[in-house]
Design a protein around this motif. Structure first.
Motif, short mmCIF file in Angstrom:
data_model
loop_
_atom_site.label_atom_id
_atom_site.label_comp_id
_atom_site.label_asym_id
_atom_site.label_seq_id
_atom_site.Cartn_x
_atom_site.Cartn_y
_atom_site.Cartn_z
N SER A 299 0.83 -1.21 0.00
CA SER A 299 0.00 0.00 0.00
C SER A 299 0.86 1.25 0.00
CB SER A 299 -0.93 0.00 1.21
OG SER A 299 -1.83 -1.09 1.15
N THR A 300 1.97 1.22 0.74
CA THR A 300 2.89 2.36 0.74
C THR A 300 3.45 2.58 -0.66
OG1 THR A 300 3.51 1.89 3.04
CG2 THR A 300 4.98 3.31 1.77
N ALA A 301 3.84 1.48 -1.32
CA ALA A 301 4.38 1.61 -2.67
C ALA A 301 3.32 2.09 -3.65
CB ALA A 301 4.94 0.26 -3.12
N LEU A 302 2.08 1.58 -3.52
CA LEU A 302 1.00 2.02 -4.41
C LEU A 302 0.66 3.49 -4.19
CD1 LEU A 302 -1.40 -1.06 -4.24
CD2 LEU A 302 -0.11 -0.26 -6.24
N LEU A 303 0.68 3.92 -2.93
CA LEU A 303 0.44 5.33 -2.66
C LEU A 303 1.55 6.19 -3.24
CD1 LEU A 303 -1.29 7.47 -1.32
CD2 LEU A 303 -0.08 7.04 0.82
N ASP B 104 11.23 6.90 -0.34
CA ASP B 104 12.27 7.53 -1.14
C ASP B 104 12.40 6.90 -2.52
OD1 ASP B 104 14.27 9.28 -1.75
OD2 ASP B 104 15.75 8.48 -0.37
N SER B 105 12.22 5.59 -2.58
CA SER B 105 12.44 4.87 -3.84
C SER B 105 11.22 4.85 -4.74
CB SER B 105 12.90 3.44 -3.56
OG SER B 105 14.20 3.46 -3.00
N THR B 106 10.15 5.50 -4.33
CA THR B 106 9.02 5.72 -5.25
C THR B 106 8.86 7.18 -5.61
OG1 THR B 106 7.52 5.78 -3.34
CG2 THR B 106 7.70 3.70 -4.52
N LEU C 219 11.53 1.09 -9.08
CA LEU C 219 10.12 0.84 -8.74
C LEU C 219 9.82 -0.65 -8.72
CD1 LEU C 219 8.45 3.65 -10.89
CD2 LEU C 219 8.59 3.58 -8.40
N ALA C 220 10.37 -1.38 -9.70
CA ALA C 220 10.14 -2.83 -9.72
C ALA C 220 10.72 -3.49 -8.47
CB ALA C 220 10.77 -3.43 -10.98
N PHE C 221 11.89 -3.04 -8.04
CA PHE C 221 12.52 -3.65 -6.86
C PHE C 221 11.75 -3.32 -5.58
CE2 PHE C 221 16.09 -4.18 -3.77
CZ PHE C 221 16.32 -5.53 -4.02
N VAL C 222 11.18 -2.13 -5.51
CA VAL C 222 10.35 -1.78 -4.36
C VAL C 222 9.20 -2.77 -4.22
CG1 VAL C 222 8.62 -0.11 -3.57
CG2 VAL C 222 10.89 0.67 -4.21
N PHE C 223 8.52 -3.08 -5.31
CA PHE C 223 7.39 -4.02 -5.23
C PHE C 223 7.87 -5.45 -5.00
CE2 PHE C 223 5.18 -0.46 -7.18
CZ PHE C 223 3.97 -0.49 -6.51
N LEU C 224 9.06 -5.80 -5.51
CA LEU C 224 9.61 -7.12 -5.21
C LEU C 224 9.87 -7.27 -3.72
CD1 LEU C 224 12.15 -7.73 -8.13
CD2 LEU C 224 10.15 -9.11 -7.58
N VAL C 225 10.48 -6.24 -3.12
CA VAL C 225 10.77 -6.28 -1.69
C VAL C 225 9.49 -6.32 -0.88
CG1 VAL C 225 11.75 -4.94 0.23
CG2 VAL C 225 13.04 -5.20 -1.90
N ALA C 226 8.52 -5.47 -1.26
CA ALA C 226 7.26 -5.42 -0.52
C ALA C 226 6.47 -6.72 -0.65
CB ALA C 226 6.42 -4.24 -1.02
N TRP C 227 6.43 -7.30 -1.85
CA TRP C 227 5.65 -8.52 -2.08
C TRP C 227 6.29 -9.74 -1.43
CZ3 TRP C 227 7.22 -12.82 -4.99
CH2 TRP C 227 6.23 -13.80 -5.15
N SER C 228 7.63 -9.85 -1.55
CA SER C 228 8.31 -11.04 -1.03
C SER C 228 8.49 -11.01 0.48
CB SER C 228 9.68 -11.19 -1.71
OG SER C 228 10.56 -10.14 -1.30
N GLY C 229 8.54 -9.80 1.06
CA GLY C 229 8.83 -9.70 2.49
C GLY C 229 10.28 -10.00 2.83
N ARG C 230 11.15 -10.06 1.82
CA ARG C 230 12.56 -10.40 2.03
C ARG C 230 13.41 -9.14 2.07
NH1 ARG C 230 14.00 -15.80 0.89
NH2 ARG C 230 12.20 -17.06 0.24
#
Length: 650
Positions: free
Chosen positions: A224-228, A266-268, A321-332
């Motif tokens: 949600s943070t990344a989407l916002l 920062d990364s979005t 942006l792609a890496f932000v969602f990868l980190v957020a989705w994977s939880g890693r």
């Protein structure tokens, strides 16, 4: 004998009028038959070892002419207007040019006194060096402007005063009086005013609250943070402040570290602002590209079209942006970020104190007015109006320029008047925001006008940087800086390596200065003419093979500036993201740096280098995403799983 008009009477006066007119007519006829004397003219400043044009005018086209430079004779090709141009390179000090006709009679002379060619680099090098040393971009740009004026005025003691006066009276004034430049300035100011209104009337907070309603756990909070961050696309400052302040209490509730929140913010913020079609960045970027293209005669594409065509090659913002969602989705996570996440899970009550560094940043946030409803539509509708009218205006003007009919969308947008369309869109968005605020009685008209102006004021700093960058670009053009760079690098710089070299140089400069906009302002006017000249030297300018390299070089400046901005503790968005997230600045930089460096290296390999050596942009981005995914799943761990293992072993 009396004069023909001795009497002041009216009759005698009327007799003089025809005589006077006849005399003037005969004088004009005689002057029109007299050919102008042959003349030689050269540039205001001549660089040693760099080719320049010397023009001969007032020549008889029916007679042969030549110029003697002291070493050889150069035959001239005279056009129907009696003008001939000679390209000449002076390498051995002062030289006298003599113009001769067929009878070897000297008709005109011209003294050429070249200056060392490296002096043309002094303004840009001075701006970069001072920006690195003092981290003051406006001061650095002004110093470069002043030094360039000093070189143009002859480099003596008296030239300092002339350069100082011309810095504002000539160069900045010329930049400000350009209609295209002022279109961009007005666009930025109107966008800032719209942001001020929708921030105060609860529109931006309404967007944030809509997203926050669906959050149920850590993964949803991060996504949600990344989407916002994507939703608040129109300005990176507004993005960082709104997303950080809105999501902080939500991420605290699900025990996400402040460092992780600051990274997501920062990364979005800057990446999405750098690649979206209508943002506060686009006016700045299009303005710089337009200024740089003015030095290229054979390239007629619109600046907006260049920006759009460069987006697919803007690898770092897209991969970030792609890496932000990868980190957020994977939880890693890995590295210092994993440590911070584990600490947040094991010590939910621990909170970091704000360091003194954040206190120096002026908070640009305009808070929502107390006691009013927070409706997302109050921000969404003005933004839709902004995007729709801007893109519609570009389409309509482009179609009109092509004379109607069926054309490809790229051709239509390439011919569109982006400057006018951006002003129409930003003005319509401001009016829409004002009307919606007044109809709902959210603020008085006085209060609405006040916060519109507060938003306008937030754009004064970037506009000042933009003006100074335009002025410095004008000085560089007068000094023929790009011509010198072409002479030095044209034979040695490979077109295939250009995007990578430009990306790395822009990234380093942005890291050291902390200003992505300053780097773009300094480098773009130099990079675009250089890239075109290198391609032209290799026979690739304007070809299907060469244009991707040109777009990738433009993208290299933009992407490198964002990359260096992400890695730098001096960057304003880094400070704002840390402040809005309630995170210590050094903790934010320390935890984000490994992620930014990883994405930057992947963007360099698969984006800049890959494109340079013929890799299609879509395949490069796909390879970059695959590589980031592999690295994250190889090095990354889930903080929750790691915490459970540690607890069990204890």
């Amino acid at each position: 004998m009396k004069p023909p008009c001795p009497s002041p009477t009216g009759r005698r006066k009327t007799r003089c009028v025809p005589l006077l007119l006849l005399s003037l007519l005969l004088l004009w006829a005689s002057l029109s038959t007299v050919q102008a004397a042959p003349q030689l003219s050269g540039p205001d400043i001549l660089l040693e070892g760099v080719a320049t044009d010397v023009q001969a005018s007032g020549l008889d086209p029916d007679r042969p002419w030549h110029i003697d430079d002291g070493t050889r004779r150069h035959p001239l090709e005279v056009d129907a207007d009696g003008v001939a141009t000679l390209s000449l390179t002076v390498t051995d000090g002062p030289r006298t040019l003599s113009l001769y006709d067929a009878s070897n009679t000297p008709a005109a002379t011209l003294e050429l006194d070249p200056v060392p060619a490296w002096l043309s680099l002094l303004p840009a090098l001075t701006a970069i060096t001072l920006a690195l040393a003092f981290r003051q971009v406006i001061l650095a740009l002004f110093a470069g402007l002043l030094l360039g004026g000093w070189v143009l005025h002859g480099m003596n003691a008296g030239a300092v005063l002339g350069a100082f006066g011309d810095s504002v009276n000539v160069h900045v004034l010329s930049a400000a009086s350009d209609s295209d430049h002022m279109s961009i300035v007005l666009f930025c100011l109107l966008i800032g005013g719209m942001v001020g209104i929708i921030s105060r009337n609860g529109g931006t907070r309404g967007i944030a609250e809509r997203i926050a309603r669906v959050i149920r756990g850590r993964r949803q909070a991060q996504n949600s943070t990344a989407l916002l961050g994507l939703a608040i696309f129109f300005d990176d400052y507004a993005n960082a402040l709104i997303v950080g302040n809105t999501m902080r209490h939500i991420t605290d509730r699900v025990r996400i570290s402040r460092a992780k929140l600051a990274y997501l913010v920062d990364s979005t913020a800057a990446p999405v602002s750098a690649i979206m079609l209508v943002t506060t960045w686009i006016g700045f970027q299009v303005g710089l590209i337009s200024e740089a293209m003015d030095a290229i005669d054979d390239w007629n594409e619109s600046a907006y079209s260049v920006f759009v065509n460069a987006i697919p090659y803007n690898a770092y913002p897209i991969l970030a942006l792609a890496f932000v969602f990868l980190v957020a989705w994977s939880g890693r996570d890995f590295g210092p970020m994993l440590t911070a996440e584990r600490k947040a899970l094991s010590e939910p009550g621990a909170r970091q104190a704000m360091s003194s560094r954040e206190a120096i940043v002026e908070e640009a946030d305009i808070p929502t007015k107390e006691g009013i409803p927070t409706r997302a539509l109050n921000a969404v509708i003005p933004m839709i109006v902004l995007v729709a009218i801007t893109l519609g205006g570009i389409y309509a003007t482009g179609l009109a320029a092509l004379g109607g009919g069926d054309h490809e969308l790229r051709d239509i947008f390439g011919e569109g008047d982006s400057f006018s369309a951006m002003m129409w869109g930003s003005l319509a968005a401001c009016v829409t925001a004002v009307i919606m605020t007044q109809v709902q009685r959210l603020m008085s008209m006085t209060e609405t006008a006040h916060y519109w102006f507060e938003g306008v004021k937030s754009m004064l700093l970037p506009i000042t940087i933009l003006m100074m960058a335009w002025a410095l670009a004008s000085v560089n053009e007068d000094l023929h800086t790009s011509d010198f760079l072409v002479t030095v690098l044209g034979d040695s710089l490979s077109p295939q390596w250009m995007p990578a070299v430009i990306f790395g140089l822009a990234g380093f400069t942005a890291f050291a200065t902390g200003s992505s906009w300053g780097v773009m302002g300094i480098m773009m006017p130099l990079v675009v003419p250089l890239a075109w000249a290198v391609l032209e030297h290799n026979g690739m300018a304007g070809t299907a093979e060469g244009m991707p390299l040109l777009y990738a070089s433009v993208a290299g400046v933009l992407a490198g500036a964002v990359w260096g901005d992400h890695c730098s503790p001096l960057a304003e968005t880094t400070l704002l993201a840390a402040m809005a997230s309630g995170c210590d600045l050094i903790d934010h930089v320390r935890t984000q740096l490994p992620y930014a460096m990883l994405v930057g290296i992947v963007a360099l390999l698969f984006g800049a280098l890959g494109t340079g050596f013929g890799l299609p942009w879509w395949l490069g981005l796909a390879g970059g995403v695959a590589t980031l995914t592999a690295v994250l799943f190889t090095l990354g761990q889930r903080a929750t799983a790691a915490t459970k293992v540690a607890t069990a072993s204890a």
